[in-house]
Scaffold this motif. Structure first.
Motif, PDB file in Angstrom:
ATOM      1  N   MET A 147       0.830  -1.206   0.000  1.00 51.18           N
ATOM      2  CA  MET A 147       0.000   0.000   0.000  1.00 51.18           C
ATOM      3  C   MET A 147       0.868   1.262   0.000  1.00 51.18           C
ATOM      4  N   MET A 148       1.879   1.280   0.860  1.00 51.35           N
ATOM      5  CA  MET A 148       2.707   2.479   0.963  1.00 51.35           C
ATOM      6  C   MET A 148       3.620   2.625  -0.263  1.00 51.35           C
ATOM      7  N   LEU A 149       4.109   1.494  -0.783  1.00 50.66           N
ATOM      8  CA  LEU A 149       4.922   1.585  -2.004  1.00 50.66           C
ATOM      9  C   LEU A 149       4.091   2.105  -3.170  1.00 50.66           C
ATOM     10  N   MET A 150       2.845   1.693  -3.249  1.00 43.23           N
ATOM     11  CA  MET A 150       1.970   2.201  -4.302  1.00 43.23           C
ATOM     12  C   MET A 150       1.728   3.693  -4.131  1.00 43.23           C
ATOM     13  N   GLN A 151       1.581   4.120  -2.861  1.00 38.83           N
ATOM     14  CA  GLN A 151       1.357   5.545  -2.599  1.00 38.83           C
ATOM     15  C   GLN A 151       2.537   6.386  -3.093  1.00 38.83           C
ATOM     16  N   TRP A 152       3.772   5.951  -2.748  1.00 38.91           N
ATOM     17  CA  TRP A 152       4.933   6.723  -3.173  1.00 38.91           C
ATOM     18  C   TRP A 152       5.329   6.423  -4.609  1.00 38.91           C
ATOM     19  N   GLY A 153       4.899   5.266  -5.086  1.00 38.15           N
ATOM     20  CA  GLY A 153       5.111   4.986  -6.499  1.00 38.15           C
ATOM     21  C   GLY A 153       4.311   5.926  -7.386  1.00 38.15           C
ATOM     22  N   ARG A 154       3.105   6.288  -6.952  1.00 37.10           N
ATOM     23  CA  ARG A 154       2.296   7.232  -7.728  1.00 37.10           C
ATOM     24  C   ARG A 154       2.950   8.609  -7.776  1.00 37.10           C
ATOM     25  N   ILE A 155       3.462   9.060  -6.631  1.00 32.13           N
ATOM     26  CA  ILE A 155       4.141  10.361  -6.603  1.00 32.13           C
ATOM     27  C   ILE A 155       5.377  10.336  -7.498  1.00 32.13           C
ATOM     28  N   THR A 156       6.148   9.236  -7.417  1.00 31.03           N
ATOM     29  CA  THR A 156       7.331   9.109  -8.280  1.00 31.03           C
ATOM     30  C   THR A 156       6.932   9.075  -9.744  1.00 31.03           C
ATOM     31  N   ALA A 157       5.844   8.374 -10.053  1.00 32.10           N
ATOM     32  CA  ALA A 157       5.382   8.295 -11.444  1.00 32.10           C
ATOM     33  C   ALA A 157       5.000   9.672 -11.971  1.00 32.10           C
ATOM     34  N   ILE A 158       4.359  10.483 -11.125  1.00 26.89           N
ATOM     35  CA  ILE A 158       4.008  11.854 -11.549  1.00 26.89           C
ATOM     36  C   ILE A 158       5.280  12.642 -11.858  1.00 26.89           C
ATOM     37  N   GLY A 159       6.292  12.509 -10.972  1.00 25.16           N
ATOM     38  CA  GLY A 159       7.557  13.183 -11.241  1.00 25.16           C
ATOM     39  C   GLY A 159       8.224  12.685 -12.514  1.00 25.16           C
ATOM     40  N   LEU A 160       8.153  11.372 -12.762  1.00 24.01           N
ATOM     41  CA  LEU A 160       8.756  10.819 -13.979  1.00 24.01           C
ATOM     42  C   LEU A 160       8.053  11.342 -15.224  1.00 24.01           C
ATOM     43  N   LEU A 161       6.729  11.377 -15.200  1.00 17.34           N
ATOM     44  CA  LEU A 161       5.993  11.882 -16.365  1.00 17.34           C
ATOM     45  C   LEU A 161       6.319  13.352 -16.618  1.00 17.34           C
ATOM     46  N   ALA A 162       6.383  14.140 -15.544  1.00 16.10           N
ATOM     47  CA  ALA A 162       6.741  15.553 -15.710  1.00 16.10           C
ATOM     48  C   ALA A 162       8.161  15.689 -16.229  1.00 16.10           C
ATOM     49  N   GLY A 163       9.080  14.864 -15.690  1.00 17.08           N
ATOM     50  CA  GLY A 163      10.466  14.908 -16.152  1.00 17.08           C
ATOM     51  C   GLY A 163      10.607  14.501 -17.607  1.00 17.08           C
ATOM     52  N   LEU A 164       9.874  13.463 -18.029  1.00 19.39           N
ATOM     53  CA  LEU A 164       9.928  13.035 -19.429  1.00 19.39           C
ATOM     54  C   LEU A 164       9.424  14.138 -20.359  1.00 19.39           C
ATOM     55  N   ALA A 165       8.323  14.785 -19.963  1.00 16.75           N
ATOM     56  CA  ALA A 165       7.794  15.874 -20.794  1.00 16.75           C
ATOM     57  C   ALA A 165       8.784  17.030 -20.881  1.00 16.75           C
ATOM     58  N   LEU A 166       9.383  17.402 -19.734  1.00 17.03           N
ATOM     59  CA  LEU A 166      10.353  18.501 -19.734  1.00 17.03           C
ATOM     60  C   LEU A 166      11.602  18.123 -20.532  1.00 17.03           C
ATOM     61  N   ALA A 167      12.082  16.880 -20.348  1.00 17.13           N
ATOM     62  CA  ALA A 167      13.263  16.436 -21.088  1.00 17.13           C
ATOM     63  C   ALA A 167      12.986  16.414 -22.588  1.00 17.13           C
ATOM     64  N   PHE A 168      11.777  16.024 -22.969  1.00 13.94           N
ATOM     65  CA  PHE A 168      11.410  16.007 -24.393  1.00 13.94           C
ATOM     66  C   PHE A 168      11.518  17.407 -24.988  1.00 13.94           C
ATOM     67  N   LEU A 169      11.063  18.410 -24.247  1.00  7.07           N
ATOM     68  CA  LEU A 169      11.136  19.791 -24.738  1.00  7.07           C
ATOM     69  C   LEU A 169      12.578  20.298 -24.755  1.00  7.07           C
ATOM     70  N   VAL A 170      13.314  20.048 -23.661  1.00  8.56           N
ATOM     71  CA  VAL A 170      14.676  20.575 -23.556  1.00  8.56           C
ATOM     72  C   VAL A 170      15.592  19.953 -24.592  1.00  8.56           C
ATOM     73  N   THR A 171      15.586  18.633 -24.707  1.00 10.08           N
ATOM     74  CA  THR A 171      16.472  17.970 -25.671  1.00 10.08           C
ATOM     75  C   THR A 171      16.078  18.273 -27.103  1.00 10.08           C
ATOM     76  N   GLY A 172      14.776  18.498 -27.326  1.00 14.21           N
ATOM     77  CA  GLY A 172      14.349  18.878 -28.675  1.00 14.21           C
ATOM     78  C   GLY A 172      14.903  20.227 -29.083  1.00 14.21           C
ATOM     79  N   GLN A 173      14.938  21.179 -28.145  1.00 17.40           N
ATOM     80  CA  GLN A 173      15.483  22.500 -28.439  1.00 17.40           C
ATOM     81  C   GLN A 173      16.997  22.469 -28.584  1.00 17.40           C
ATOM     82  N   ALA A 174      17.668  21.529 -27.894  1.00 22.27           N
ATOM     83  CA  ALA A 174      19.138  21.470 -27.898  1.00 22.27           C
ATOM     84  C   ALA A 174      19.645  20.295 -28.726  1.00 22.27           C
ATOM     85  N   ARG A 175      18.874  19.877 -29.735  1.00 21.21           N
ATOM     86  CA  ARG A 175      19.253  18.682 -30.503  1.00 21.21           C
ATOM     87  C   ARG A 175      20.566  18.855 -31.250  1.00 21.21           C
TER      88      ARG A 175
END
Length: 488
Positions: free
Chosen positions: A412-440
């Protein structure tokens, strides 16, 4: 009375963090000064202690400490004491601190972006090591010299260069030797306008500007630049003979598309008195930087277009470093005052600022920043998970008393913090997609959205984040229900 200890505690923590940063600065200073930048100029970073910087760091620490203490205090002032005391006897199930969770997700996202950039730069560096240079840097040593620096006129400098070549070529272990104004990946070059015979420039149209390089005989052999058609320069190409040139494949395609460039004639600008005959075509090679695309280039005999600044190249089957002493001895025998600089194997030249150095430095810096980001993720996830587990200890005790297994609590607790980590990963992937695209442009030979790099970095951050909350989760799942519920 309640707020004062909190502010003092936060300020002490912030000041200790600032002091730790100053100590880390001292370690980083020694590491940066240990970096040996390639090139002839000795560069040193002046990282001496500065009181203004110290004052700035202390000021930032104090502001951070005050912010960390005032924000919770402002929130506490709005709390209804009666309701909070009443809630303390009930479960805190499902209660989250959005700010706290948001900060953890932000740490995860930022560290993921840095790791993705570091991975892409590392892949670029690997690709660059396999790029076709157009020349063979193995077993070649470079010696730069300039006789005019010690008062040589053109006639004496030409005679010295000729004698240097004769002596060096006679040394045991020398396969070939040559002289050029600009060896591959040099930091300077000469350019000239090039006009084709029969070409008429319309008003306002400028001639093609092409880099050119005066070289001696055996230059293409020494550097391993392939001759495609025609011939290379010979000893008969002198100031008294007709002027000749060798062009690279790119220039031949631009000036004479679909034709054989050998036998064509050009001249260097409208005012040039003599026509220059193209006697050979060589393959394209890297001349300025390792990331440059194929571009026009023209070579002329140094006997016909003499320059005093020269680079002597020596190809040898033995280790290049073993030839340096004997070659220097021959040059010193001719003139002990002749300055030599940038004496190094060609493979080391590849590590200068025109070669791999910038990419290697960028990869190292981003890996260091990524590692610091990972440390922040570990500290942030662990501390917040431990605090959250402590807040939910009553709820956990009730679940265990009602028959839940410790494994269920951990899941239960791993799922709770896994969701928070997943949100951070999705935000990081979106930001990395924009940053690396501009600096290709800085990612050479690698897709800026390389799925392998994105996946590997995401899995790494996810594993680190879940590993950081393992201990708090394990401790929470081993709670004794009787001990926890007795005060309730």
């Amino acid at each position: 009375q309640l707020v004062r200890p909190l502010i003092v505690e936060c300020l002490l923590l912030a000041l200790l963090g600032g002091a730790g940063g100053i100590l880390f600065r001292q370690w980083a200073r020694m590491g940066i000064n240990a970096i040996r930048l390639p090139g002839a100029l000795p560069l040193h970073f002046d990282l001496a202690f500065d009181w203004r910087v110290l004052a700035f760091v202390l000021g930032v620490s104090i502001v951070a400490g005050l912010a960390l203490s005032i924000v919770p205090v402002l929130g506490a002032r709005r709390v209804n004491i009666t309701e909070r005391l009443h809630e303390s006897s009930r479960s805190h199930t499902g209660r989250r601190n959005l700010v706290r969770s948001g900060l953890v997700a932000t740490q995860v996202a930022s560290s993921l972006v840095l790791l993705i950039i570091a991975g892409l730069l590392t892949r670029s560096l690997q690709k660059l090591h396999r790029v076709n240079l157009g020349f063979d840097p193995e077993h070649v040593v470079n010696f730069k010299m300039d006789p005019q620096q010690i008062g040589y006129d053109q006639a004496r400098a030409q005679a010295l260069s000729k004698e240097v070549l004769r002596r060096v070529r006679s040394l045991p272990g020398v396969e070939s030797a040559s002289i050029a104004f600009c060896a591959p990946l040099c930091l300077y070059r000469a350019n000239t306008p090039v006009l084709v015979e029969g070409q008429v420039l319309e008003p306002g149209i400028q001639p093609l500007i092409v880099p050119f390089d005066p070289v001696s005989t055996d230059y293409f052999k020494t550097m391993g630049i392939g001759l495609l058609r025609g011939r290379a320069f010979a000893d008969t190409d002198t100031q008294e003979s007709p002027q000749v040139a060798v062009v690279n494949e790119s220039l031949a395609k631009i000036l004479w598309p679909g034709q054989d460039a050998v036998g064509k004639r050009v001249r260097f600008g409208p005012a040039a008195p003599a026509w220059i005959e193209v006697v050979g075509i060589v393959q394209d090679s890297k001349t300025g930087t390792i990331i440059e695309r194929p571009h026009p280039y023209i070579y002329v005999p140094i006997t016909q277009q003499f320059v005093s600044t020269q680079t002597l190249q020596v190809r040898t089957p033995v280790k290049p470093a073993e030839m340096i002493t004997s070659v220097k001895a021959q040059i010193r025998a001719l003139d002990p005052d002749l300055p030599l600089f940038d004496v190094q194997p060609m493979t080391e030249t590849l590590n200068n600022s025109s070669g791999f150095f910038i990419f290697r430095l960028g990869a190292w810096l981003t890996w260091i920043l990524g590692a610091l980001g990972v440390v922040l993720v570990v500290v942030g996830v662990y501390s917040v998970a431990a605090y959250s587990a402590a807040q939910q200890v009553v709820d956990i005790g009730i679940r265990l008393a009602l028959g839940a297994r410790p494994r269920d609590i951990g899941t239960m607790m791993l799922m709770q913090w896994g969701r928070i980590t997943a949100i951070g990963l999705l935000a990081g992937l979106a930001l990395a997609f924009l940053v690396t695209g501009q600096a290709r442009m800085i990612f050479i030979g690698v897709n800026a959205h390389n799925p392998l790099v994105y996946t590997a970095a995401s899995v790494l951050v996810l594993a680190i984040a879940l590993g950081a909350c393992f201990m708090p989760v394990r401790k929470a799942s081993q709670v004794d229900p009787a001990t926890v519920l007795r005060p309730e």
